[in-house]
Design a protein around this motif. Structure first.
Motif, PDB file in Angstrom:
ATOM      1  N   UNK A  38     -60.311 -65.530 -38.478  1.00  0.00           N
ATOM      2  CA  UNK A  38     -61.574 -65.622 -37.742  1.00  0.00           C
ATOM      3  C   UNK A  38     -61.495 -66.749 -36.719  1.00  0.00           C
ATOM      4  N   UNK A  39     -62.104 -66.525 -35.556  1.00  0.00           N
ATOM      5  CA  UNK A  39     -62.165 -67.538 -34.500  1.00  0.00           C
ATOM      6  C   UNK A  39     -63.629 -67.813 -34.191  1.00  0.00           C
ATOM      7  N   UNK A  59     -56.678 -58.838 -34.215  1.00  0.00           N
ATOM      8  CA  UNK A  59     -57.327 -58.481 -35.479  1.00  0.00           C
ATOM      9  C   UNK A  59     -58.239 -59.586 -36.021  1.00  0.00           C
ATOM     10  N   UNK A  60     -58.268 -60.717 -35.355  1.00  0.00           N
ATOM     11  CA  UNK A  60     -59.125 -61.813 -35.814  1.00  0.00           C
ATOM     12  C   UNK A  60     -60.588 -61.513 -35.492  1.00  0.00           C
ATOM     13  N   UNK A  61     -61.463 -61.821 -36.426  1.00  0.00           N
ATOM     14  CA  UNK A  61     -62.898 -61.675 -36.186  1.00  0.00           C
ATOM     15  C   UNK A  61     -63.364 -62.795 -35.261  1.00  0.00           C
ATOM     16  N   UNK A  62     -64.312 -62.487 -34.402  1.00  0.00           N
ATOM     17  CA  UNK A  62     -64.883 -63.490 -33.503  1.00  0.00           C
ATOM     18  C   UNK A  62     -66.301 -63.800 -33.962  1.00  0.00           C
ATOM     19  N   UNK A  63     -66.582 -65.079 -34.151  1.00  0.00           N
ATOM     20  CA  UNK A  63     -67.899 -65.489 -34.636  1.00  0.00           C
ATOM     21  C   UNK A  63     -68.533 -66.469 -33.659  1.00  0.00           C
ATOM     22  N   UNK A  64     -69.723 -66.140 -33.209  1.00  0.00           N
ATOM     23  CA  UNK A  64     -70.446 -67.004 -32.281  1.00  0.00           C
ATOM     24  C   UNK A  64     -71.232 -68.062 -33.043  1.00  0.00           C
ATOM     25  N   UNK A  65     -71.143 -69.310 -32.578  1.00  0.00           N
ATOM     26  CA  UNK A  65     -71.932 -70.410 -33.128  1.00  0.00           C
ATOM     27  C   UNK A  65     -72.609 -71.127 -31.965  1.00  0.00           C
ATOM     28  N   UNK A  81     -58.320 -69.570 -43.359  1.00  0.00           N
ATOM     29  CA  UNK A  81     -57.478 -69.451 -42.163  1.00  0.00           C
ATOM     30  C   UNK A  81     -58.347 -69.090 -40.961  1.00  0.00           C
ATOM     31  N   UNK A  82     -59.059 -70.082 -40.469  1.00  0.00           N
ATOM     32  CA  UNK A  82     -59.949 -69.871 -39.335  1.00  0.00           C
ATOM     33  C   UNK A  82     -59.617 -70.871 -38.239  1.00  0.00           C
TER      34      UNK A  82
END
Length: 212
Positions: A38-39, A59-65, A81-82
């Motif tokens: 995840x990124x 394949x990494x998930x993208x997460x908005x913060x 593993x982020x």
């Protein structure tokens, strides 16, 4: 943030500054990119690096913060593993490793920041005004609101929208328009919009930043 302004923050926008931004991939410990699950980062930072992410980490998930700083802090406190996208200074603050440097898609990557104060700026002759408003959830409501500016020959330089979080189907619009809130024809346009809007707040008038 827009939410802070709406909730009644006393600050007003007094200016803007546009700065070159270099983005880096930050990890708690160096691992192969394909192992990153995840990124995290601010939506704009993720967008600025979308080419790199698609090519190197499809394949990494993208997460908005809410910010790159929040992303870096989260990664520093996690054992997963982020990764975070952010600046070199954040890597030093949160003791993170730089897995990849300058991952933004454009070499001319720029980000704009507002300068806040208790009052906005006086008339300079090269001004624009930021405001938020909401309209009734009815056909043509937004058109009628924006028509006010068009009929007075006022140029919109920015428009964004998002759900209001108050009523289902209601949206809040953030716009920037050329001109100072104390000068015509913008002054009368703002008064007209305020009468028809269900939510209306001027965030400030400020001079347009000039890139050297």
């Amino acid at each position: 943030t827009v939410d802070s302004f709406i909730r009644g923050a006393d600050a007003m926008i007094k200016g803007e500054v546009i700065l070159p931004i270099t983005q880096h991939l930050l990890l708690k410990k160096i691992i192969p990119l394909e192992e990153i699950e995840e990124v995290l980062s601010h939506p704009q930072a993720l967008y600025q690096c979308r080419g790199f992410l698609k090519e190197k980490m499809p394949y990494a998930r993208l997460k908005e913060v809410s910010s790159t700083a929040e992303a870096a802090k989260f990664v520093s406190e996690s054992e997963n593993n982020i990764a975070a996208i952010g600046s070199i200074s954040l890597s030093k603050i949160y003791d993170l490793k730089i897995a990849a440097e300058s991952i933004q898609d454009s070499e001319n990557n720029m980000t704009r920041f507002y300068i806040l104060s208790t009052e906005d700026e006086m008339v300079t002759g090269r001004d624009k005004t930021a405001l938020v408003f909401s309209t009734e959830n009815k056909p043509g409501s937004l058109f009628r609101a924006l028509k006010i500016f068009a009929e007075k020959g006022l140029n919109l330089t920015k428009i964004e929208s998002r759900p209001s979080r108050r009523v289902l189907g209601e949206y809040i619009f953030l716009i920037e328009v050329e001109g100072h809130r104390l000068q015509e024809p913008l002054k009368s346009a703002l008064k007209e919009l305020e009468l028809s809007a269900s939510l209306f707040k001027i965030l400030g008038s400020f001079p347009t930043f000039e890139l050297s």
